[in-house]
Write a protein that holds these residues in place. Structure first.
Motif, PDB file in Angstrom:
ATOM      1  N   LEU A 158       0.837  -1.206   0.000  1.00 36.25           N
ATOM      2  CA  LEU A 158       0.000   0.000   0.000  1.00 36.25           C
ATOM      3  C   LEU A 158       0.866   1.248   0.000  1.00 36.25           C
ATOM      4  O   LEU A 158       1.870   1.296   0.703  1.00 36.25           O
ATOM      5  N   LYS A 159       0.442   2.233  -0.752  1.00 38.06           N
ATOM      6  CA  LYS A 159       1.036   3.568  -0.701  1.00 38.06           C
ATOM      7  C   LYS A 159      -0.110   4.545  -0.493  1.00 38.06           C
ATOM      8  O   LYS A 159      -1.126   4.472  -1.192  1.00 38.06           O
ATOM      9  N   ILE A 160       0.063   5.451   0.467  1.00 35.95           N
ATOM     10  CA  ILE A 160      -1.002   6.391   0.812  1.00 35.95           C
ATOM     11  C   ILE A 160      -0.452   7.806   0.783  1.00 35.95           C
ATOM     12  O   ILE A 160       0.641   8.068   1.289  1.00 35.95           O
ATOM     13  N   LYS A 161      -1.238   8.709   0.216  1.00 34.14           N
ATOM     14  CA  LYS A 161      -0.880  10.127   0.180  1.00 34.14           C
ATOM     15  C   LYS A 161      -2.117  10.939   0.524  1.00 34.14           C
ATOM     16  O   LYS A 161      -3.166  10.777  -0.088  1.00 34.14           O
ATOM     17  N   LEU A 162      -2.001  11.814   1.510  1.00 31.37           N
ATOM     18  CA  LEU A 162      -3.091  12.709   1.898  1.00 31.37           C
ATOM     19  C   LEU A 162      -2.764  14.105   1.404  1.00 31.37           C
ATOM     20  O   LEU A 162      -1.696  14.641   1.692  1.00 31.37           O
ATOM     21  N   LEU A 163      -3.671  14.686   0.638  1.00 34.78           N
ATOM     22  CA  LEU A 163      -3.531  16.054   0.149  1.00 34.78           C
ATOM     23  C   LEU A 163      -4.563  16.918   0.851  1.00 34.78           C
ATOM     24  O   LEU A 163      -5.752  16.663   0.750  1.00 34.78           O
ATOM     25  N   GLU A 164      -4.109  17.923   1.575  1.00 31.66           N
ATOM     26  CA  GLU A 164      -5.008  18.812   2.302  1.00 31.66           C
ATOM     27  C   GLU A 164      -4.981  20.185   1.636  1.00 31.66           C
ATOM     28  O   GLU A 164      -3.926  20.791   1.507  1.00 31.66           O
ATOM     29  N   TRP A 165      -6.146  20.659   1.205  1.00 31.61           N
ATOM     30  CA  TRP A 165      -6.254  21.949   0.537  1.00 31.61           C
ATOM     31  C   TRP A 165      -6.785  22.990   1.513  1.00 31.61           C
ATOM     32  O   TRP A 165      -7.807  22.774   2.169  1.00 31.61           O
ATOM     33  N   PRO A 166      -6.099  24.132   1.623  1.00 32.44           N
ATOM     34  CA  PRO A 166      -6.535  25.179   2.561  1.00 32.44           C
ATOM     35  C   PRO A 166      -7.934  25.715   2.263  1.00 32.44           C
ATOM     36  O   PRO A 166      -8.640  26.137   3.174  1.00 32.44           O
ATOM     37  N   GLU A 167      -8.354  25.704   1.009  1.00 36.54           N
ATOM     38  CA  GLU A 167      -9.675  26.212   0.626  1.00 36.54           C
ATOM     39  C   GLU A 167     -10.785  25.244   1.019  1.00 36.54           C
ATOM     40  O   GLU A 167     -11.956  25.512   0.794  1.00 36.54           O
ATOM     41  N   GLY A 168     -10.422  24.146   1.582  1.00 36.28           N
ATOM     42  CA  GLY A 168     -11.415  23.135   1.943  1.00 36.28           C
ATOM     43  C   GLY A 168     -11.305  21.944   1.028  1.00 36.28           C
ATOM     44  O   GLY A 168     -10.885  22.050  -0.115  1.00 36.28           O
ATOM     45  N   GLY A 169     -11.637  20.822   1.528  1.00 34.03           N
ATOM     46  CA  GLY A 169     -11.560  19.602   0.747  1.00 34.03           C
ATOM     47  C   GLY A 169     -10.221  18.920   0.937  1.00 34.03           C
ATOM     48  O   GLY A 169      -9.181  19.565   0.961  1.00 34.03           O
ATOM     49  N   ASN A 170     -10.254  17.660   1.102  1.00 35.43           N
ATOM     50  CA  ASN A 170      -9.064  16.847   1.304  1.00 35.43           C
ATOM     51  C   ASN A 170      -9.163  15.635   0.394  1.00 35.43           C
ATOM     52  O   ASN A 170     -10.253  15.125   0.150  1.00 35.43           O
ATOM     53  N   TYR A 171      -8.016  15.193  -0.090  1.00 33.08           N
ATOM     54  CA  TYR A 171      -7.968  14.043  -0.976  1.00 33.08           C
ATOM     55  C   TYR A 171      -7.005  13.017  -0.404  1.00 33.08           C
ATOM     56  O   TYR A 171      -5.876  13.355  -0.051  1.00 33.08           O
ATOM     57  N   LEU A 172      -7.457  11.779  -0.318  1.00 32.29           N
ATOM     58  CA  LEU A 172      -6.602  10.693   0.099  1.00 32.29           C
ATOM     59  C   LEU A 172      -6.473   9.748  -1.086  1.00 32.29           C
ATOM     60  O   LEU A 172      -7.476   9.274  -1.623  1.00 32.29           O
ATOM     61  N   ILE A 173      -5.241   9.501  -1.503  1.00 34.94           N
ATOM     62  CA  ILE A 173      -4.971   8.601  -2.618  1.00 34.94           C
ATOM     63  C   ILE A 173      -4.280   7.371  -2.056  1.00 34.94           C
ATOM     64  O   ILE A 173      -3.272   7.481  -1.350  1.00 34.94           O
TER      65      ILE A 173
END
Length: 128
Positions: free
Chosen positions: A3-18
């Motif tokens: 498994l490889k996991i990456k969390l992207l957090e955007w200051p404008e709201g909304g988060n993405y986990l890949i």
């Protein structure tokens, strides 16, 4: 299973986990995947998950899926969250993943299965 996991957090709201998985995945593997998703995204609202299973082989049977889904609890039930699953090209794996998706949807999750990452990203980028 790798498994490889990456969390992207955007200051404008909304988060993405890949999450990218490779190898054989059984019911315990799915528990591990969704456990990592729940753990990594804990406390995040409006999170969108892309789980790439293109390079996996699924060994989950329907009865395993039901046991797994029933044991999930509230860990994945997030307000305004979406989960996109990208399937391998194997027809049997795709069918297993769609059955899992249907079971998870019965818990109230917004989840869908896609044949390619491009379709999954387009669905995730639509406003909730």
């Amino acid at each position: 299973m790798d498994l490889k996991i990456k969390l992207l957090e955007w200051p404008e709201g909304g988060n993405y986990l890949i999450l990218i998985a490779r190898g054989l995945i059984n019911a315990e593997g799915f528990e591990r995947i969704f456990g990592k998703v729940a753990e990594t995204s804990q406390g995040l609202l409006n999170c969108k998950f892309l789980i790439d299973l293109e390079e996996t082989t699924l060994t989950v049977e329907p009865f395993d899926t039901d046991l797994f889904v029933n044991g999930l609890g509230a860990g994945l039930r997030r307000h305004h969250s979406r989960i996109a699953l990208v399937s391998s090209t194997d027809a049997a794996d795709s069918a297993r993943l769609r059955a899992l998706s249907d079971s998870l949807r019965s818990l109230g999750l917004q989840i869908a299965v896609f044949d390619d990452a491009r379709g999954a990203v387009a669905w995730l980028s639509d406003p909730l």
